[in-house]
Write a protein that holds these residues in place. Structure first.
Motif, short mmCIF file in Angstrom:
data_model
loop_
_atom_site.label_atom_id
_atom_site.label_comp_id
_atom_site.label_asym_id
_atom_site.label_seq_id
_atom_site.Cartn_x
_atom_site.Cartn_y
_atom_site.Cartn_z
N ALA A 30 37.32 35.45 33.87
CA ALA A 30 37.76 34.47 34.86
C ALA A 30 38.94 34.99 35.68
O ALA A 30 39.03 34.75 36.89
N THR B 53 39.55 38.01 36.59
CA THR B 53 39.10 38.94 37.62
C THR B 53 38.74 38.22 38.91
O THR B 53 38.84 38.79 40.00
N GLN B 54 38.28 36.97 38.80
CA GLN B 54 37.87 36.20 39.97
C GLN B 54 39.02 35.40 40.56
O GLN B 54 38.94 34.96 41.71
N ALA B 55 40.07 35.18 39.80
CA ALA B 55 41.22 34.40 40.27
C ALA B 55 42.30 35.28 40.89
O ALA B 55 43.25 34.76 41.48
N THR B 56 42.18 36.60 40.75
CA THR B 56 43.15 37.54 41.30
C THR B 56 42.44 38.54 42.20
O THR B 56 41.22 38.72 42.12
N GLU B 57 43.22 39.22 43.03
CA GLU B 57 42.63 40.17 43.97
C GLU B 57 43.28 41.55 43.93
O GLU B 57 42.63 42.55 44.20
N LEU C 7 33.69 43.59 37.31
CA LEU C 7 34.09 42.29 37.85
C LEU C 7 35.40 42.38 38.64
O LEU C 7 35.61 41.64 39.60
N SER C 8 36.29 43.27 38.22
CA SER C 8 37.62 43.37 38.85
C SER C 8 37.66 44.38 39.98
O SER C 8 38.73 44.60 40.55
N HIS C 9 36.52 45.01 40.29
CA HIS C 9 36.50 46.06 41.32
C HIS C 9 37.48 47.17 40.98
O HIS C 9 38.31 47.57 41.78
#
Length: 323
Positions: free
Chosen positions: A58, A60-64, A94-96
């Protein structure tokens, strides 16, 4: 260049709160975030322990922007190393490509739950060395078969590999562990600012490899309240890792720290509203050669004020002092 990070403490907050903290820490200006990976808190007063890998997905999707890392995952009992490799590759995707896999030899607190006992430190180091071979082999791609003294792997393959290999950071405490783990790792983790660890690591790896440490702090506008909270939730810290790794659960930590006073805690953890004591406590790490320092704000209900303090005062002071 020293970078300063934030610790997502699974022992003191629930999963939804941790995801929110991750986003807030990024907005506050932290360069990276590390997450503890426990089955149990050290003390009942901390009160939480969600699954770190689910939360990381989660996050990974809430941060950039921020780098992400486990601090640390133990791949020797509760998790099989082949499963850890799969989890790490997935989080990297997921975190690129922002993820580092932090590994260590673990604590009885978390690993005894699978009913396999708790081996002595030298055996745990043997197990971790085998785990690093397995994980590294899976990161290389293709099928992996492995037959060691502690693990077997039968025709395992990671079907979703990131285009950037997951860096591995391994926790060390002395000459023996550095010599064993540095050749198989990309970065060093240590809990004490010992220059000799950095020097030995750099002699095996290279001076550019990250050296990552952690510093607990307890910010609060009221120093007395900060000291009380640090004592309530972090007095376990006084035992040191050699002791803490052997204790089996929160009741044991409570008993082992029953004579630790608030003054004892305040002497070892910066508490209160001031920047100066935190900078002073952090300074030995960059002087020893560490490149990354993750701060722990003690108290799951006391993060929002800390983020404002970090953005406006603490991070500028740390960056000016260190860089």
């Amino acid at each position: 260049m020293v970078e300063f990070g934030y610790t997502l403490m699974t022992e003191q907050a629930g999963p939804r709160e941790l995801v929110r903290f991750a986003a807030e820490a990024e907005r506050a200006g932290f360069a990276f975030e590390v997450m503890s990976d426990h089955y149990s808190p050290w003390l009942e007063e901390q009160g939480h322990s969600p699954n770190a890998w689910s939360v990381l997905g989660a996050v990974t999707q809430a941060t950039e922007r921020v780098g992400l890392m486990t601090y640390v995952t133990c791949p020797i009992m509760r998790y099989h190393p082949a499963v850890v490799a799969q989890q790490a590759a997935t989080v990297q995707l997921l975190s690129h490509n922002r993820f580092t896999l932090g590994l260590g030899a673990g604590e009885n607190l978390n690993e005894h739950v699978v009913g396999r006992g708790w081996p002595p430190a030298n055996v745990r180091h043997e197990m971790l060395a085998e785990a690093l071979q397995i994980i590294g082999g899976l990161f290389d791609g293709g099928y992996v078969n492995y037959a060691g003294d502690h693990y077997r792997v039968d025709s395992a393959k990671l079907w979703d590999l990131p285009d950037v290999r997951v860096p591995i950071a391994t926790a060390v405490s002395g000459e023996q562990s550095v010599g064993l783990f540095a050749p198989m790792s990309d970065a060093m983790i240590a809990v004490e600012p010992k220059p000799e660890l950095v020097q030995q690591w750099d002699s095996i790896r290279h001076a550019e490899s990250p050296k990552i440490a952690q510093l607990p702090v307890c910010w609060d506008p009221d120093r007395s309240a900060a000291v009380r909270r640090a004592h309530e939730q972090f007095r376990w810290f006084a035992g040191g890792w050699k002791v803490n790794a052997e204790l089996p659960g929160p009741p044991a930590f409570a008993a082992a720290t029953s004579f630790v006073s608030e003054d004892d805690v305040a002497q070892n953890i910066p508490c209160g509203p001031d920047v100066g004591p935190i900078v002073a406590a952090a300074k030995p790490f960059w002087e020893a050669g560490f490149t990354h320092l993750a701060l722990v704000q003690i108290g799951g209900d006391h993060q929002d004020g800390f983020f404002e303090f970090a953005r406006d005062r603490l991070l500028p002071a740390l960056n000016e002092a260190a860089n």
